[in-house]
Design a protein around this motif. Structure first.
Motif, PDB file in Angstrom:
ATOM      1  N   LEU A  42       0.821  -1.197   0.000  1.00  0.00           N
ATOM      2  CA  LEU A  42       0.000   0.000   0.000  1.00  0.00           C
ATOM      3  C   LEU A  42       0.867   1.264   0.000  1.00  0.00           C
ATOM      4  CD1 LEU A  42      -3.063   0.958   0.412  1.00  0.00           C
ATOM      5  CD2 LEU A  42      -2.362   1.284   2.773  1.00  0.00           C
ATOM      6  N   LEU A  43       1.877   1.291   0.854  1.00  0.00           N
ATOM      7  CA  LEU A  43       2.759   2.459   0.919  1.00  0.00           C
ATOM      8  C   LEU A  43       3.565   2.641  -0.360  1.00  0.00           C
ATOM      9  CD1 LEU A  43       4.043   2.182   4.576  1.00  0.00           C
ATOM     10  CD2 LEU A  43       2.541   3.938   3.631  1.00  0.00           C
ATOM     11  N   LEU A  44       4.066   1.548  -0.917  1.00  0.00           N
ATOM     12  CA  LEU A  44       4.846   1.641  -2.149  1.00  0.00           C
ATOM     13  C   LEU A  44       4.004   2.187  -3.292  1.00  0.00           C
ATOM     14  CD1 LEU A  44       7.578   1.057  -3.499  1.00  0.00           C
ATOM     15  CD2 LEU A  44       6.673  -1.167  -4.112  1.00  0.00           C
ATOM     16  N   VAL A  45       2.798   1.681  -3.437  1.00  0.00           N
ATOM     17  CA  VAL A  45       1.920   2.163  -4.508  1.00  0.00           C
ATOM     18  C   VAL A  45       1.497   3.603  -4.246  1.00  0.00           C
ATOM     19  CG1 VAL A  45      -0.352   1.840  -5.565  1.00  0.00           C
ATOM     20  CG2 VAL A  45       1.126  -0.122  -5.167  1.00  0.00           C
ATOM     21  N   PHE A  46       1.146   3.915  -3.004  1.00  0.00           N
ATOM     22  CA  PHE A  46       0.685   5.263  -2.684  1.00  0.00           C
ATOM     23  C   PHE A  46       1.767   6.303  -2.976  1.00  0.00           C
ATOM     24  CE2 PHE A  46       0.088   8.755   0.382  1.00  0.00           C
ATOM     25  CZ  PHE A  46      -1.170   9.180  -0.011  1.00  0.00           C
ATOM     26  N   PHE A  47       2.968   6.096  -2.445  1.00  0.00           N
ATOM     27  CA  PHE A  47       4.034   7.079  -2.632  1.00  0.00           C
ATOM     28  C   PHE A  47       4.618   7.033  -4.040  1.00  0.00           C
ATOM     29  CE2 PHE A  47       4.179   6.979   2.049  1.00  0.00           C
ATOM     30  CZ  PHE A  47       4.030   8.334   2.268  1.00  0.00           C
ATOM     31  N   GLY A  48       4.754   5.844  -4.606  1.00  0.00           N
ATOM     32  CA  GLY A  48       5.313   5.739  -5.953  1.00  0.00           C
ATOM     33  C   GLY A  48       4.418   6.365  -7.004  1.00  0.00           C
ATOM     34  N   VAL A  49       3.164   5.974  -6.999  1.00  0.00           N
ATOM     35  CA  VAL A  49       2.225   6.529  -7.982  1.00  0.00           C
ATOM     36  C   VAL A  49       1.936   7.996  -7.679  1.00  0.00           C
ATOM     37  CG1 VAL A  49      -0.103   6.312  -8.929  1.00  0.00           C
ATOM     38  CG2 VAL A  49       1.242   4.279  -8.474  1.00  0.00           C
ATOM     39  N   GLY A  50       1.893   8.342  -6.400  1.00  0.00           N
ATOM     40  CA  GLY A  50       1.702   9.749  -6.033  1.00  0.00           C
ATOM     41  C   GLY A  50       2.821  10.626  -6.556  1.00  0.00           C
ATOM     42  N   SER A  51       4.045  10.125  -6.466  1.00  0.00           N
ATOM     43  CA  SER A  51       5.168  10.909  -6.995  1.00  0.00           C
ATOM     44  C   SER A  51       5.117  10.981  -8.512  1.00  0.00           C
ATOM     45  CB  SER A  51       6.495  10.319  -6.539  1.00  0.00           C
ATOM     46  OG  SER A  51       6.728   9.075  -7.166  1.00  0.00           O
ATOM     47  N   ALA A  52       4.639   9.933  -9.160  1.00  0.00           N
ATOM     48  CA  ALA A  52       4.516   9.963 -10.625  1.00  0.00           C
ATOM     49  C   ALA A  52       3.489  10.993 -11.068  1.00  0.00           C
ATOM     50  CB  ALA A  52       4.151   8.581 -11.150  1.00  0.00           C
ATOM     51  N   VAL A  53       2.395  11.084 -10.327  1.00  0.00           N
ATOM     52  CA  VAL A  53       1.372  12.081 -10.652  1.00  0.00           C
ATOM     53  C   VAL A  53       1.908  13.485 -10.394  1.00  0.00           C
ATOM     54  CG1 VAL A  53      -0.891  12.963  -9.985  1.00  0.00           C
ATOM     55  CG2 VAL A  53      -0.553  10.517 -10.283  1.00  0.00           C
ATOM     56  N   ALA A  54       2.609  13.659  -9.274  1.00  0.00           N
ATOM     57  CA  ALA A  54       3.158  14.977  -8.948  1.00  0.00           C
ATOM     58  C   ALA A  54       4.284  15.361  -9.915  1.00  0.00           C
ATOM     59  CB  ALA A  54       3.674  14.992  -7.518  1.00  0.00           C
ATOM     60  N   ALA A  55       4.998  14.391 -10.448  1.00  0.00           N
ATOM     61  CA  ALA A  55       6.120  14.679 -11.346  1.00  0.00           C
ATOM     62  C   ALA A  55       5.657  15.191 -12.706  1.00  0.00           C
ATOM     63  CB  ALA A  55       6.978  13.434 -11.536  1.00  0.00           C
ATOM     64  N   ARG A  56       4.388  15.021 -13.014  1.00  0.00           N
ATOM     65  CA  ARG A  56       3.880  15.572 -14.273  1.00  0.00           C
ATOM     66  C   ARG A  56       3.942  17.090 -14.254  1.00  0.00           C
ATOM     67  NH1 ARG A  56      -1.652  13.589 -16.101  1.00  0.00           N
ATOM     68  NH2 ARG A  56      -0.923  14.637 -17.969  1.00  0.00           N
ATOM     69  N   VAL A  57       3.774  17.652 -13.054  1.00  0.00           N
ATOM     70  CA  VAL A  57       3.790  19.103 -12.904  1.00  0.00           C
ATOM     71  C   VAL A  57       5.214  19.603 -12.724  1.00  0.00           C
ATOM     72  CG1 VAL A  57       3.000  21.024 -11.485  1.00  0.00           C
ATOM     73  CG2 VAL A  57       1.490  19.086 -11.896  1.00  0.00           C
ATOM     74  N   GLN A  58       5.938  18.965 -11.818  1.00  0.00           N
ATOM     75  CA  GLN A  58       7.290  19.417 -11.525  1.00  0.00           C
ATOM     76  C   GLN A  58       8.115  18.227 -11.043  1.00  0.00           C
ATOM     77  OE1 GLN A  58       7.396  22.353  -8.464  1.00  0.00           O
ATOM     78  NE2 GLN A  58       9.560  22.766  -8.695  1.00  0.00           N
ATOM     79  N   GLY A  59       9.337  18.099 -11.492  1.00  0.00           N
ATOM     80  CA  GLY A  59      10.208  17.028 -11.022  1.00  0.00           C
ATOM     81  C   GLY A  59      10.732  16.201 -12.168  1.00  0.00           C
ATOM     82  N   GLY A  60      10.005  15.209 -12.538  1.00  0.00           N
ATOM     83  CA  GLY A  60      10.415  14.363 -13.646  1.00  0.00           C
ATOM     84  C   GLY A  60      10.726  12.943 -13.212  1.00  0.00           C
ATOM     85  N   VAL A  61      11.436  12.264 -14.075  1.00  0.00           N
ATOM     86  CA  VAL A  61      11.725  10.849 -13.897  1.00  0.00           C
ATOM     87  C   VAL A  61      12.596  10.611 -12.655  1.00  0.00           C
ATOM     88  CG1 VAL A  61      12.794   8.842 -14.981  1.00  0.00           C
ATOM     89  CG2 VAL A  61      11.519  10.455 -16.357  1.00  0.00           C
ATOM     90  N   VAL A  62      13.509  11.498 -12.402  1.00  0.00           N
ATOM     91  CA  VAL A  62      14.416  11.323 -11.267  1.00  0.00           C
ATOM     92  C   VAL A  62      13.643  11.345  -9.945  1.00  0.00           C
ATOM     93  CG1 VAL A  62      16.392  12.309 -10.048  1.00  0.00           C
ATOM     94  CG2 VAL A  62      16.344  12.286 -12.536  1.00  0.00           C
ATOM     95  N   VAL A  63      12.665  12.212  -9.837  1.00  0.00           N
ATOM     96  CA  VAL A  63      11.851  12.291  -8.620  1.00  0.00           C
ATOM     97  C   VAL A  63      11.082  10.990  -8.407  1.00  0.00           C
ATOM     98  CG1 VAL A  63       9.896  13.471  -7.539  1.00  0.00           C
ATOM     99  CG2 VAL A  63      11.654  14.787  -8.710  1.00  0.00           C
ATOM    100  N   VAL A  64      10.541  10.431  -9.459  1.00  0.00           N
ATOM    101  CA  VAL A  64       9.785   9.184  -9.358  1.00  0.00           C
ATOM    102  C   VAL A  64      10.719   8.036  -8.961  1.00  0.00           C
ATOM    103  CG1 VAL A  64       8.361   7.533 -10.613  1.00  0.00           C
ATOM    104  CG2 VAL A  64       8.091   9.975 -11.040  1.00  0.00           C
ATOM    105  N   ALA A  65      11.875   7.977  -9.581  1.00  0.00           N
ATOM    106  CA  ALA A  65      12.837   6.921  -9.251  1.00  0.00           C
ATOM    107  C   ALA A  65      13.299   7.023  -7.801  1.00  0.00           C
ATOM    108  CB  ALA A  65      14.029   6.999 -10.188  1.00  0.00           C
ATOM    109  N   LEU A  66      13.576   8.215  -7.342  1.00  0.00           N
ATOM    110  CA  LEU A  66      13.998   8.402  -5.952  1.00  0.00           C
ATOM    111  C   LEU A  66      12.881   8.055  -4.976  1.00  0.00           C
ATOM    112  CD1 LEU A  66      16.125  11.662  -6.181  1.00  0.00           C
ATOM    113  CD2 LEU A  66      16.929   9.353  -5.685  1.00  0.00           C
ATOM    114  N   ALA A  67      11.664   8.397  -5.319  1.00  0.00           N
ATOM    115  CA  ALA A  67      10.534   8.077  -4.441  1.00  0.00           C
ATOM    116  C   ALA A  67      10.384   6.563  -4.284  1.00  0.00           C
ATOM    117  CB  ALA A  67       9.247   8.685  -4.981  1.00  0.00           C
ATOM    118  N   PHE A  68      10.392   5.838  -5.398  1.00  0.00           N
ATOM    119  CA  PHE A  68      10.295   4.381  -5.321  1.00  0.00           C
ATOM    120  C   PHE A  68      11.486   3.801  -4.564  1.00  0.00           C
ATOM    121  CE2 PHE A  68       7.135   4.482  -8.772  1.00  0.00           C
ATOM    122  CZ  PHE A  68       6.257   3.518  -8.305  1.00  0.00           C
ATOM    123  N   GLY A  69      12.672   4.303  -4.825  1.00  0.00           N
ATOM    124  CA  GLY A  69      13.866   3.783  -4.174  1.00  0.00           C
ATOM    125  C   GLY A  69      13.869   4.019  -2.679  1.00  0.00           C
TER     126      GLY A  69
END
Length: 75
Positions: free
Chosen positions: A15-42
């Protein structure tokens, strides 16, 4: 340890992995990018391995958890 605690830890970890990982992917559309998503999952995986790893093995994969549950073996 009871099997309920192991499966509850895996459920919470997934639940936490999906919540934070997908949440960061949605937020990265506005600001951040691929690196933010990778760091969030990691970082979420790193935290989960240290916290629920000793309890359940921390595979945090619903397919593995369901397969182990159906086979009747312990995690």
């Amino acid at each position: 340890m009871s099997d309920f605690r192991r499966y509850a830890a895996e459920f919470l970890g997934t639940l936490l992995l999906v919540f934070f990982g997908v949440g960061s992917a949605v937020a990265a559309r506005v600001q951040g990018g691929v690196v933010v998503v990778a760091l969030a999952f990691g970082f979420v995986m790193l935290a989960l391995v240290y916290t629920i790893g000793p309890l359940s093995g921390s595979h945090v994969n619903p397919a593995v958890t369901l397969g182990v549950l159906l086979s009747g073996k312990s995690c």
